[in-house]
Design a protein around this motif. Structure first.
Motif, short mmCIF file in Angstrom:
data_model
loop_
_atom_site.label_atom_id
_atom_site.label_comp_id
_atom_site.label_asym_id
_atom_site.label_seq_id
_atom_site.Cartn_x
_atom_site.Cartn_y
_atom_site.Cartn_z
N UNK A 78 51.84 20.10 -80.72
CA UNK A 78 52.91 20.52 -79.80
C UNK A 78 52.57 20.12 -78.37
N UNK A 79 51.31 20.29 -78.00
CA UNK A 79 50.88 19.92 -76.65
C UNK A 79 51.04 18.41 -76.45
N UNK A 80 50.60 17.63 -77.42
CA UNK A 80 50.71 16.17 -77.33
C UNK A 80 52.17 15.74 -77.29
N UNK A 81 53.02 16.43 -78.02
CA UNK A 81 54.45 16.13 -78.02
C UNK A 81 55.04 16.37 -76.62
N UNK A 82 54.65 17.45 -75.97
CA UNK A 82 55.11 17.72 -74.60
C UNK A 82 54.66 16.62 -73.65
N UNK A 83 53.40 16.16 -73.80
CA UNK A 83 52.89 15.08 -72.95
C UNK A 83 53.69 13.80 -73.17
N UNK A 84 53.97 13.47 -74.41
CA UNK A 84 54.74 12.27 -74.72
C UNK A 84 56.14 12.37 -74.15
N UNK A 85 56.79 13.52 -74.34
CA UNK A 85 58.14 13.71 -73.83
C UNK A 85 58.18 13.62 -72.30
N UNK A 86 57.17 14.17 -71.64
CA UNK A 86 57.09 14.11 -70.17
C UNK A 86 56.95 12.65 -69.73
N UNK A 87 56.11 11.88 -70.41
CA UNK A 87 55.93 10.46 -70.06
C UNK A 87 57.20 9.67 -70.33
N UNK A 88 57.89 9.98 -71.43
CA UNK A 88 59.15 9.30 -71.73
C UNK A 88 60.18 9.57 -70.63
N UNK A 89 60.29 10.83 -70.19
CA UNK A 89 61.22 11.17 -69.10
C UNK A 89 60.87 10.40 -67.83
N UNK A 90 59.57 10.38 -67.50
CA UNK A 90 59.12 9.69 -66.30
C UNK A 90 59.45 8.19 -66.37
N UNK A 91 59.08 7.55 -67.48
CA UNK A 91 59.33 6.12 -67.61
C UNK A 91 60.82 5.80 -67.58
N UNK A 92 61.61 6.63 -68.23
CA UNK A 92 63.06 6.41 -68.24
C UNK A 92 63.62 6.48 -66.82
N UNK A 93 63.20 7.50 -66.06
CA UNK A 93 63.68 7.63 -64.67
C UNK A 93 63.26 6.43 -63.83
N UNK A 94 61.99 6.04 -63.93
CA UNK A 94 61.48 4.95 -63.11
C UNK A 94 62.11 3.61 -63.48
N UNK A 95 62.32 3.37 -64.77
CA UNK A 95 62.94 2.12 -65.18
C UNK A 95 64.42 2.07 -64.79
N UNK A 96 65.08 3.22 -64.79
CA UNK A 96 66.49 3.28 -64.38
C UNK A 96 66.69 2.88 -62.93
N UNK A 97 65.73 3.22 -62.08
CA UNK A 97 65.87 2.93 -60.65
C UNK A 97 65.04 1.73 -60.21
N UNK A 98 64.43 1.04 -61.17
CA UNK A 98 63.57 -0.10 -60.83
C UNK A 98 64.39 -1.25 -60.26
N UNK A 99 63.83 -1.87 -59.25
CA UNK A 99 64.41 -3.06 -58.65
C UNK A 99 63.42 -4.20 -58.93
N UNK A 100 63.76 -5.02 -59.91
CA UNK A 100 62.85 -6.10 -60.32
C UNK A 100 62.89 -7.19 -59.26
N UNK A 101 61.71 -7.50 -58.72
CA UNK A 101 61.59 -8.54 -57.69
C UNK A 101 60.55 -9.56 -58.17
#
Length: 188
Positions: A78-101
């Motif tokens: 359960x703890x590892x699942x929370x860590x994975x879900x937190x990282x997925x949320x973070x990556x999704x947010x960052x990729x959504x606003x990424x400006x590829x240069x």
């Protein structure tokens, strides 16, 4: 009260999704190289398609084994699942606003922009080489700095041969830009 009726807390979630990582500047963009974007996207897809399903299966298996309050496999899962879900949320947010240069568009230029590999000399005579990258991809162990780092801010827009002022916690110093390079454009 029985432990079965208490809420399982997420002490790790209190810091938010991007705890420990530098925040984006207000109104700033999340610049990232095409290679950095591809790495983050690959990590996100691996978490969603491989790692998370494996952990979900392990938690499901552990949950069938009885008392969950003393079940180490279940609690760790359960703890590892929370860590994975937190990282997925973070990556999704960052990729959504990424400006590829793509830094290769500046290949051959002597002016410093995002993606430049810069060699500079400090007042002490020490030479350093850094590559200016996005905050989600820069690794200091590889002589990479985020474009929002003080040294990058001082160097951006300077040209080879320029002397710029770098403000650090121990005081200001002047650094001289010795060379500026960019990756070659990809060949089709």
């Amino acid at each position: 009260m029985s432990k079965a009726f208490t809420k399982e807390t997420d002490h790790d979630d209190e810091d938010g999704d991007d705890a420990g990582l530098p925040p984006l500047p207000a109104g700033g963009k999340n610049y990232i190289t095409p290679q950095g974007y591809a790495r983050l996207r690959a990590e996100l897809l691996d978490l969603m398609d491989n790692e998370r399903p494996k952990v979900v299966e392990a938690v499901h298996w552990a949950a069938r084994n009885g008392d969950r309050s003393e079940n180490g496999d279940y609690l760790y899962g359960k703890k590892r699942l929370r860590e994975i879900d937190r990282r997925i949320r973070f990556l999704t947010k960052r990729l959504d606003i990424a400006e590829v240069a793509d830094p290769s568009v500046h290949h051959g230029s002597d002016q410093i922009f995002f993606g430049a590999r810069v060699t500079y000399a400090e007042e002490s005579g020490a030479e350093r080489t850094v590559t200016i990258l996005g905050i989600d991809e820069a690794e200091s162990a590889l002589q990479q700095v985020s474009w929002i780092a003080p040294v990058a801010r001082a160097l951006l827009k300077a040209r080879q041969g320029d002397v710029v002022r770098l403000v650090t916690p121990v005081g200001a110093q002047e650094i001289e830009v010795l060379s500026v390079t960019y990756p070659e454009p990809a060949k089709d």
